[in-house]
Design a protein around this motif. Sequence first.
Motif, PDB file in Angstrom:
ATOM      1  N   GLN A 172     -35.443  -9.959 -10.203  1.00  0.00           N
ATOM      2  CA  GLN A 172     -36.572 -10.318  -9.345  1.00  0.00           C
ATOM      3  C   GLN A 172     -36.561 -11.808  -8.999  1.00  0.00           C
ATOM      4  OE1 GLN A 172     -40.034  -8.728 -11.180  1.00  0.00           O
ATOM      5  NE2 GLN A 172     -41.445 -10.183 -10.253  1.00  0.00           N
ATOM      6  N   ARG A 173     -36.983 -12.114  -7.781  1.00  0.00           N
ATOM      7  CA  ARG A 173     -37.016 -13.520  -7.356  1.00  0.00           C
ATOM      8  C   ARG A 173     -38.455 -14.025  -7.357  1.00  0.00           C
ATOM      9  NH1 ARG A 173     -32.100 -14.725  -4.275  1.00  0.00           N
ATOM     10  NH2 ARG A 173     -30.972 -12.788  -3.960  1.00  0.00           N
ATOM     11  N   THR A 174     -38.587 -15.343  -7.350  1.00  0.00           N
ATOM     12  CA  THR A 174     -39.918 -15.943  -7.245  1.00  0.00           C
ATOM     13  C   THR A 174     -39.812 -17.299  -6.558  1.00  0.00           C
ATOM     14  OG1 THR A 174     -41.891 -16.611  -8.457  1.00  0.00           O
ATOM     15  CG2 THR A 174     -39.807 -17.071  -9.522  1.00  0.00           C
ATOM     16  N   SER A 175     -40.920 -17.752  -5.991  1.00  0.00           N
ATOM     17  CA  SER A 175     -40.954 -19.128  -5.511  1.00  0.00           C
ATOM     18  C   SER A 175     -41.300 -20.031  -6.701  1.00  0.00           C
ATOM     19  CB  SER A 175     -41.979 -19.284  -4.392  1.00  0.00           C
ATOM     20  OG  SER A 175     -43.240 -18.872  -4.867  1.00  0.00           O
ATOM     21  N   VAL A 176     -40.980 -21.306  -6.578  1.00  0.00           N
ATOM     22  CA  VAL A 176     -41.100 -22.211  -7.722  1.00  0.00           C
ATOM     23  C   VAL A 176     -41.684 -23.558  -7.296  1.00  0.00           C
ATOM     24  CG1 VAL A 176     -39.693 -23.584  -9.334  1.00  0.00           C
ATOM     25  CG2 VAL A 176     -39.197 -21.159  -9.032  1.00  0.00           C
ATOM     26  N   ILE A 177     -42.683 -24.019  -8.069  1.00  0.00           N
ATOM     27  CA  ILE A 177     -43.219 -25.385  -7.914  1.00  0.00           C
ATOM     28  C   ILE A 177     -43.292 -25.936  -9.333  1.00  0.00           C
ATOM     29  CG2 ILE A 177     -45.152 -26.802  -7.091  1.00  0.00           C
ATOM     30  CD1 ILE A 177     -46.196 -24.152  -5.706  1.00  0.00           C
ATOM     31  N   LEU A 178     -42.410 -26.828  -9.725  1.00  0.00           N
ATOM     32  CA  LEU A 178     -42.464 -27.293 -11.116  1.00  0.00           C
ATOM     33  C   LEU A 178     -42.161 -28.775 -11.248  1.00  0.00           C
ATOM     34  CD1 LEU A 178     -39.320 -27.619 -12.220  1.00  0.00           C
ATOM     35  CD2 LEU A 178     -39.500 -25.185 -12.605  1.00  0.00           C
ATOM     36  N   GLY A 179     -42.682 -29.363 -12.316  1.00  0.00           N
ATOM     37  CA  GLY A 179     -42.416 -30.772 -12.584  1.00  0.00           C
ATOM     38  C   GLY A 179     -43.616 -31.473 -13.179  1.00  0.00           C
ATOM     39  N   SER A 180     -43.785 -32.756 -12.815  1.00  0.00           N
ATOM     40  CA  SER A 180     -44.892 -33.576 -13.331  1.00  0.00           C
ATOM     41  C   SER A 180     -46.227 -32.920 -12.991  1.00  0.00           C
ATOM     42  CB  SER A 180     -44.868 -34.949 -12.646  1.00  0.00           C
ATOM     43  OG  SER A 180     -43.664 -35.608 -12.891  1.00  0.00           O
ATOM     44  N   ALA A 181     -47.151 -32.931 -13.943  1.00  0.00           N
ATOM     45  CA  ALA A 181     -48.431 -32.234 -13.744  1.00  0.00           C
ATOM     46  C   ALA A 181     -49.129 -32.717 -12.471  1.00  0.00           C
ATOM     47  CB  ALA A 181     -49.322 -32.441 -14.965  1.00  0.00           C
ATOM     48  N   ASP A 182     -49.232 -34.044 -12.277  1.00  0.00           N
ATOM     49  CA  ASP A 182     -49.978 -34.547 -11.105  1.00  0.00           C
ATOM     50  C   ASP A 182     -49.275 -34.201  -9.799  1.00  0.00           C
ATOM     51  OD1 ASP A 182     -51.646 -35.560 -12.964  1.00  0.00           O
ATOM     52  OD2 ASP A 182     -51.356 -37.682 -12.458  1.00  0.00           O
ATOM     53  N   GLU A 183     -47.954 -34.162  -9.839  1.00  0.00           N
ATOM     54  CA  GLU A 183     -47.205 -33.877  -8.600  1.00  0.00           C
ATOM     55  C   GLU A 183     -47.297 -32.390  -8.241  1.00  0.00           C
ATOM     56  OE1 GLU A 183     -46.483 -36.424  -7.025  1.00  0.00           O
ATOM     57  OE2 GLU A 183     -46.543 -37.894  -8.647  1.00  0.00           O
ATOM     58  N   VAL A 184     -47.318 -31.529  -9.241  1.00  0.00           N
ATOM     59  CA  VAL A 184     -47.510 -30.094  -8.978  1.00  0.00           C
ATOM     60  C   VAL A 184     -48.919 -29.891  -8.405  1.00  0.00           C
ATOM     61  CG1 VAL A 184     -47.701 -27.806 -10.056  1.00  0.00           C
ATOM     62  CG2 VAL A 184     -45.816 -29.338 -10.686  1.00  0.00           C
ATOM     63  N   ASP A 185     -49.895 -30.615  -8.975  1.00  0.00           N
ATOM     64  CA  ASP A 185     -51.262 -30.519  -8.444  1.00  0.00           C
ATOM     65  C   ASP A 185     -51.322 -30.975  -6.991  1.00  0.00           C
ATOM     66  OD1 ASP A 185     -52.111 -29.587 -10.862  1.00  0.00           O
ATOM     67  OD2 ASP A 185     -52.999 -31.485 -11.536  1.00  0.00           O
ATOM     68  N   ALA A 186     -50.565 -32.025  -6.665  1.00  0.00           N
ATOM     69  CA  ALA A 186     -50.575 -32.531  -5.281  1.00  0.00           C
ATOM     70  C   ALA A 186     -50.067 -31.445  -4.326  1.00  0.00           C
ATOM     71  CB  ALA A 186     -49.717 -33.788  -5.170  1.00  0.00           C
ATOM     72  N   VAL A 187     -49.075 -30.678  -4.752  1.00  0.00           N
ATOM     73  CA  VAL A 187     -48.561 -29.592  -3.901  1.00  0.00           C
ATOM     74  C   VAL A 187     -49.642 -28.522  -3.749  1.00  0.00           C
ATOM     75  CG1 VAL A 187     -46.799 -27.804  -3.627  1.00  0.00           C
ATOM     76  CG2 VAL A 187     -46.167 -30.010  -4.631  1.00  0.00           C
ATOM     77  N   THR A 188     -50.221 -28.096  -4.868  1.00  0.00           N
ATOM     78  CA  THR A 188     -51.160 -26.967  -4.790  1.00  0.00           C
ATOM     79  C   THR A 188     -52.428 -27.337  -3.999  1.00  0.00           C
ATOM     80  OG1 THR A 188     -52.021 -27.490  -6.983  1.00  0.00           O
ATOM     81  CG2 THR A 188     -50.358 -25.803  -6.869  1.00  0.00           C
ATOM     82  N   ARG A 189     -52.813 -28.618  -4.037  1.00  0.00           N
ATOM     83  CA  ARG A 189     -53.970 -29.056  -3.209  1.00  0.00           C
ATOM     84  C   ARG A 189     -53.728 -28.726  -1.741  1.00  0.00           C
ATOM     85  NH1 ARG A 189     -54.060 -33.864  -5.972  1.00  0.00           N
ATOM     86  NH2 ARG A 189     -53.116 -35.030  -4.265  1.00  0.00           N
ATOM     87  N   HIS A 190     -52.468 -28.916  -1.310  1.00  0.00           N
ATOM     88  CA  HIS A 190     -52.160 -28.680   0.102  1.00  0.00           C
ATOM     89  C   HIS A 190     -52.022 -27.191   0.409  1.00  0.00           C
ATOM     90  CE1 HIS A 190     -51.296 -32.956  -0.265  1.00  0.00           C
ATOM     91  NE2 HIS A 190     -51.646 -32.999   1.017  1.00  0.00           N
ATOM     92  N   LEU A 191     -51.725 -26.396  -0.601  1.00  0.00           N
ATOM     93  CA  LEU A 191     -51.599 -24.961  -0.358  1.00  0.00           C
ATOM     94  C   LEU A 191     -52.974 -24.322  -0.140  1.00  0.00           C
ATOM     95  CD1 LEU A 191     -48.918 -23.864  -2.991  1.00  0.00           C
ATOM     96  CD2 LEU A 191     -48.587 -24.699  -0.679  1.00  0.00           C
ATOM     97  N   LYS A 192     -54.001 -24.963  -0.734  1.00  0.00           N
ATOM     98  CA  LYS A 192     -55.343 -24.362  -0.680  1.00  0.00           C
ATOM     99  C   LYS A 192     -56.064 -24.591   0.644  1.00  0.00           C
ATOM    100  CE  LYS A 192     -56.139 -24.779  -5.595  1.00  0.00           C
ATOM    101  NZ  LYS A 192     -56.325 -25.947  -6.450  1.00  0.00           N
ATOM    102  N   GLN A 193     -55.669 -25.627   1.387  1.00  0.00           N
ATOM    103  CA  GLN A 193     -56.461 -26.019   2.581  1.00  0.00           C
ATOM    104  C   GLN A 193     -56.505 -24.929   3.659  1.00  0.00           C
ATOM    105  OE1 GLN A 193     -54.703 -29.714   3.860  1.00  0.00           O
ATOM    106  NE2 GLN A 193     -55.132 -30.632   1.887  1.00  0.00           N
TER     107      GLN A 193
END
Length: 327
Positions: free
Chosen positions: A306-327
Motif C-alpha cells: 500500500q502507498r501513502t502520502s508523506v509529510i514528515l520532519g521538524s514538528a513546527d515545519e510539519v505544522d506549517a504544511v498542515t496549516r496550509h492544507l486546512k485553508q
Amino acid sequence: MNITSLQSHILKGEELSPGSTGDFTWILSAISLAAKAIAAKVRMARIEDVLGDHGGSNVHGETQQKLDVIANDILMTCLGNRPSVAVVASEEDDQPTILRRDSEGGKYCVVFDPLDGSSNLDVSVGVGTIFSILRNDPSIHGAVETLCQTGRKQVAAGYVLYGSSTVFVLTTGRGVDMFVLDSTIGSFVLVKSQLQVPTTGKTYSVNEAYRDTFPDGFRRYLDWAHQNGYSSRYIGSMVADVHRTLLKGGVFLYPPTKKNPEGKLRLMYEANPMAMIMEQAGGKALTASTTPVSSIMDIKPTAIHQRTSVILGSADEVDAVTRHLKQ
Ligand code: FDP
C-alpha cells in the motif's frame, strides 16, 4: 576512547527488558550483517559491473536494478537464518515469505525495502535500506493479515544510508540512535544517542516538478515557503532526504500527485519506519491520504505494498504544511 558497537548497544537495551530472550537482538544483528554486505556491494558496484537494470520489474511495475535483487537476496538470506523470524516481506517481492509456521516459533516479522532510491545508483548518489520489525501473532492466519498492523505496533524500525559513510539509524521505541560503519574494525559504532530532530528548519524537500498536480494546500504551502526565505533540497532518495531532515531539520514531503493519487511511498516499509524514527526523535510524520490529515502510524494497512502520502520532519515545519492544507 569509549567505543560502543551496535551489537553491544542492543545487548545493553536487552538488559532493560526483563524476560528478554535475545531473539530480537539476533534479528538486529542479521540486519546489521546484511547492511555491511550491501554496503560493500554498493561501493564495488561499478567495478563488479552490477549497475543497471536486472531485466525484470517488481510488483510496482518499476524496473529492478541488479543491486535491488542482490540486496534483497542478502537480507533474505541473513534473516532467513534467524529462528525468531516468522514472516518477511520485501518491496521486491509480490507476496510475503513465511519462514516458520506456528509450531516452529518465530516471534517477529520483518518488512523491508532492500535498496531504496536505487534509480540513483548509477550516479553514485546515496541509497539505503529501510526496515520495520513487527510482532508475529500466531493466532492470525495468513502472512498478509499477520503483517497488516498499524505502524504504532512496530517493535523497532530503522534505516541504513549508503552514502559518503554508511550510517545505521535505529529506534526500538526508546529514542533514536545513530551508528556509523567503521570499516577498519567492521563494526557499526555509536556516534549519537537520543537523536532529536530540530524543531524548526527552513528547508523543504519535495519533487517540485509535480507541483501542478499536487492538491491545492501543498501548492499554497510552497508559495508560502517561497515568500518566507525557505531553501529547497531534494535528492530523490528517501533515505538520504529523510536523514538530512532528521539531522538538520526541515520537512520532507511526498504529496498525492496525479500519477500517484495516494502518494508514491510505501506505507509498511518506507513511511511507517521513517515515521517511527521521526516521532521518536521529537518530530512529526503525517499523511494527507486521509481527511483530515492523520499520523502515518495510525493508518491500518490493508495490503503489504500500500502507498501513502508523506509529510514528515521538524514538528513546527510539519505544522506549517498542515496549516496550509486546512485553508
Ligand atoms: P526510487 O524510485 O529511486 O526507488 O520510493 C522510491 C523512491 O526512489 C524514494 O527513495 C524517493 O524518495 C522517491 O522514490 C523519488 O520519487 P520521484 O522520482 O517521483 O521524486
